[in-house]
Design an enzyme around this catalytic site. Structure first.
Site, PDB file in Angstrom:
ATOM      1  N   GLU A  27       0.815  -1.221   0.000  1.00 49.33           N
ATOM      2  CA  GLU A  27       0.000   0.000   0.000  1.00 49.33           C
ATOM      3  C   GLU A  27       0.849   1.272   0.000  1.00 49.33           C
ATOM      4  OE1 GLU A  27      -2.601  -0.601   3.391  1.00 49.33           O
ATOM      5  OE2 GLU A  27      -4.081  -1.617   2.119  1.00 49.33           O
ATOM      6  N   VAL A  88      -3.045 -11.276   1.068  1.00 44.23           N
ATOM      7  CA  VAL A  88      -2.566 -12.566   0.585  1.00 44.23           C
ATOM      8  C   VAL A  88      -1.259 -12.297  -0.144  1.00 44.23           C
ATOM      9  CG1 VAL A  88      -3.009 -14.513  -0.970  1.00 44.23           C
ATOM     10  CG2 VAL A  88      -4.886 -13.539   0.389  1.00 44.23           C
ATOM     11  N   GLY A  98      -8.176 -14.846  -0.790  1.00 48.18           N
ATOM     12  CA  GLY A  98      -8.821 -13.621  -0.314  1.00 48.18           C
ATOM     13  C   GLY A  98     -10.305 -13.824  -0.147  1.00 48.18           C
ATOM     14  N   ASN A 125      -6.618   1.383  -5.569  1.00 53.99           N
ATOM     15  CA  ASN A 125      -6.450  -0.070  -5.648  1.00 53.99           C
ATOM     16  C   ASN A 125      -7.560  -0.710  -6.491  1.00 53.99           C
ATOM     17  OD1 ASN A 125      -5.851  -2.749  -5.225  1.00 53.99           O
ATOM     18  ND2 ASN A 125      -5.542  -2.523  -3.020  1.00 53.99           N
ATOM     19  N   TYR A 132     -13.786  -6.794  -4.717  1.00 60.93           N
ATOM     20  CA  TYR A 132     -14.799  -6.606  -3.676  1.00 60.93           C
ATOM     21  C   TYR A 132     -16.189  -6.428  -4.287  1.00 60.93           C
ATOM     22  CZ  TYR A 132     -10.747  -5.836  -0.624  1.00 60.93           C
ATOM     23  OH  TYR A 132      -9.571  -5.964   0.071  1.00 60.93           O
TER      24      TYR A 132
END
Length: 161
Positions: A27, A88, A98, A125, A132
């Site tokens: 990140e 992960v 995930g 991201n 998601y």
């Protein structure tokens, strides 16, 4: 090939911290990691733990984790899970790990009668956001995350009510 999801065990704070550091590097936030192994051990395994960690293993090797805590929705009147970290290792992505961790947490919510599973994702991201959304997550674009830390936190704490 086998996948197992299990709760982190006492003595694994170093492993959890290594996952935290790997996530922070991904990140681009390594400079923000202040946690020590002792901090993680106390949070997960101390006298009154309020933090939980699920470890994903591939053929017995720890390759990912999810760190979470219970939150509460006053609107639903029930608890939920706030997922603080999901990670992960790159070498094991694309194998459903995930998703397996998120399924594990969703089941925790359902089994406890809790109302929701939520988390934050960095806006840059795109691969994670797409992933998601594919699971049914809704991006809460009308909400802005707020945080007070460091000197601002100390100033606020010292302010008159």
């Amino acid at each position: 090939m086998s996948l197992a999801i299990r709760r982190a065990q006492a003595g694994e704070a170093g492993l959890v911290l290594s996952f935290i550091r790997e996530l922070a590097e991904y990140e681009k936030l390594s400079h923000e990691v202040e946690a020590t192994e002792a901090d993680i051990a106390d949070a997960l395994f101390g006298e009154r733990p309020q933090l939980y960690c699920a470890i994903a293993e591939w053929n017995g090797e720890p390759v990912g984790f999810a760190v979470w805590f219970a939150n509460f929705s006053t609107f639903s009147g029930r608890h939920g899970i706030y997922l603080e970290d999901l990670y992960v290792r790159p070498s094991h992505r694309g194998r459903g790990l995930g998703k397996a961790l998120l399924v594990h947490l969703a089941r925790e919510c359902v089994e406890n009668g809790w109302s929701r599973l939520q988390w934050a994702v960095l806006d840059w991201n795109a691969p994670s956001i797409a992933f998601y959304k594919s699971l049914g997550a809704v991006m809460m674009d009308d909400w802005t995350l707020c945080r007070v830390t460091g000197p601002a936190l100390r100033r606020l704490a010292g302010s008159a009510p």
